[in-house]
Write an enzyme that holds these catalytic residues in place. Structure first.
Site, mmCIF file in Angstrom:
data_model
loop_
_atom_site.group_PDB
_atom_site.id
_atom_site.type_symbol
_atom_site.label_atom_id
_atom_site.label_comp_id
_atom_site.label_asym_id
_atom_site.label_seq_id
_atom_site.Cartn_x
_atom_site.Cartn_y
_atom_site.Cartn_z
ATOM 1 N N ASN A 7 -2.550 -2.801 9.929
ATOM 2 C CA ASN A 7 -3.169 -2.306 8.829
ATOM 3 C C ASN A 7 -4.199 -3.513 8.263
ATOM 4 O OD1 ASN A 7 -3.652 -1.934 5.952
ATOM 5 N ND2 ASN A 7 -1.549 -1.962 5.441
ATOM 6 N N ARG A 91 -3.421 2.129 9.728
ATOM 7 C CA ARG A 91 -3.674 3.016 8.749
ATOM 8 C C ARG A 91 -5.052 3.008 8.188
ATOM 9 N NH1 ARG A 91 -3.342 -0.105 2.882
ATOM 10 N NH2 ARG A 91 -3.379 1.612 1.602
ATOM 11 N N HIS A 180 -1.863 6.323 -1.416
ATOM 12 C CA HIS A 180 -0.390 6.283 -1.244
ATOM 13 C C HIS A 180 0.385 7.328 -0.575
ATOM 14 C CE1 HIS A 180 -0.293 3.110 -4.851
ATOM 15 N NE2 HIS A 180 -0.490 2.512 -3.753
ATOM 16 N N ARG A 241 -5.300 -3.094 -12.460
ATOM 17 C CA ARG A 241 -6.126 -1.958 -12.704
ATOM 18 C C ARG A 241 -5.560 -1.171 -13.897
ATOM 19 N NH1 ARG A 241 -5.207 0.381 -6.927
ATOM 20 N NH2 ARG A 241 -4.214 -1.738 -6.347
ATOM 21 N N GLU A 383 5.910 2.313 4.872
ATOM 22 C CA GLU A 383 4.641 2.876 5.143
ATOM 23 C C GLU A 383 4.820 2.752 6.753
ATOM 24 O OE1 GLU A 383 3.380 1.501 1.364
ATOM 25 O OE2 GLU A 383 1.870 3.026 1.323
#
Ligand code: ADP
Length: 399
Positions: A7, A91, A180, A241, A383
């Site tokens: 990743n 990823r 996601h 965020r 993941e």
């Protein structure tokens, strides 16, 4: 069969070496500050303490070479030689409208990922650097790419087209993509397995709540709507965020701050729990401050809880009901008080939780009461394991 999962961020690289026979993580680690002074690697062989080394890594290729060396190291390694490696899984953040599932890497796939760069100018180039480095240092070994956006490509246009001039979709591909996806897809499938039901018969709302958060409506196993949009600031309040904003607020910020970059920093890095509370982007710190009487911390917590409730209500309305709600990621798996607050006063929707069963962290649990119409559960996400499984499947199919 051993799979390496990579990743890659712009200056970082996370890796896991997974033995698929029994699905065991044999080693994992993190390389930071690639291309920056002070780069280092933290490596953990399962069962041993982590080691940290400061090594100059001018680029991703150098970092991956070092990771491979350490994986075959006599003391800290887990492989006799690199021939033991079956394939590498990567990823990739953005697959645009082109990639609807994980795929084996071919020159056309690399080209496809490059074409999507305008949609993810920070992430895709970094992901690609990792992919190209792996192709260079592991010649002949298959590479598979797994996209954050792929699971959401089943959304209907009514969920993904924004209410602006249609030309921006047609000409610039401005639309909701969602992210996601690896996590939402995995926890929805796992929830159905745990319940012993066919996912085709279930309406599931998956709440992936971490530093970045998104909520997805999964109807019959397919994503039909999700709270992340064109980018990763839409939806609910996150660590730094903003979540949903009236476009007029963006115009106001643009007038105040003057450049798109400054507005972007404001809504991506200075907003969210951090911006509202003034305390921290970490929910644990915010909860602690709220408990001590900090009013802004309390408000930040309340905005987040209210946001999750709103999405649950709207996705239930959109799907014409909800059978299962799943909580996952840092906050979803560990936020006991947070989960309780989200589920409070939801009996009218058929949501009733058992406070004692909810009192747990980081494990699979059903915490709704037996008479709750909606099953509410925690399913820890993984993941890397999904990437490893997809990699094994795609690489095997190609052989
Ligand atoms: P990322 O999106 O970076 O992968 P994580 O999924 O690790 O993030 O989630 C990080 C978030 O999880 C942080 O906001 C942290 O406060 C939250 N978290 C972790 N443990 C707890 C806890 N015990 N209670 C509440 N929140 C928690």
């Amino acid at each position: 069969m051993k799979i390496l999962v990579l990743n890659c961020g712009s200056s970082s690289l996370k890796y896991q070496l997974i033995e698929m026979d029994g699905e065991k993580v044999m080693a994992k680690g993190l390389v930071e500050r690639i291309g920056i002074e002070g780069s280092r690697i933290k490596h953990t062989k399962t069962g041993m303490d982590a080691i940290t080394r400061e090594v100059p890594f001018p680029n991703h290729t150098a970092a991956i070479k070092y990771v491979l060396d350490i994986l075959v190291d006599a003391e800290y390694g887990v492989l006799k030689n690199l021939n033991e490696l079956y394939a590498t899984g990567h990823r990739i953040v953005h697959g645009g409208e082109k990639f609807t599932k994980s795929v084996l890497v071919t020159p056309e796939v690399v080209k496809g990922i490059e074409e999507v760069i305008p949609l993810a100018p920070l992430h895709n180039p970094a992901n690609l650097q990792g992919l190209k480095a792996a192709m260079e240092v592991l010649p002949g070994k298959p590479n598979v790419v797994v996209f954050d956006t792929a699971f959401h490509q089943t959304m209907p246009p009514k969920a993904f087209v924004y209410g602006i001039d249609y030309k921006y979709y047609e000409e610039n591909r401005v639309r909701r993509y969602g992210f996601h996806g690896t996590s939402h897809g995995y926890v929805a499938k796992r929830a159905a397995e745990i319940l012993g039901k066919d996912i085709k018969d279930l309406k599931i709302i998956t709440c992936h709540l971490g530093n970045g958060s998104s909520i997805t409506a999964v109807d019959g196993g397919k994503s039909v709507d999700t709270s992340f949009g064109y980018g990763t600031a839409e939806g609910i309040l996150m660590g730094t965020r903003s979540g949903n904003l009236d476009p007029s607020v963006m115009i106001f910020l643009m007038e105040q701050l003057g450049t798109a970059q400054k507005v972007s920093d404001e809504v991506h890095k200075k907003a969210g729990l951090l911006g509202v509370s003034g305390v921290s982007s970490d929910l644990r710190d915010v909860e602690e401050a709220a408990e001590k009487g900090n009013a802004r911390a309390k408000l930040a917590e309340e905005i987040l809880i209210n946001g999750v409730k709103k999405y649950i209500g709207s996705y239930a309305a959109e799907m014409g009901g909800v059978d299962v709600i799943v909580f996952t990621a840092g906050i979803g798996e560990n936020g006991i008080g947070f989960r309780k607050a989200v589920c409070e006063n939801m009996e009218y929707m058929g949501i009733k939780i058992d406070a004692e069963k909810n009192n747990c962290r980081g494990k699979e649990v059903i915490f709704s009461t037996p008479d709750s119409r909606v099953t509410v559960m925690v399913v820890p996400t993984d993941e890397e394991m999904v990437i490893a499984r997809d990699t094994l499947r795609c690489a095997s199919e190609a052989k």
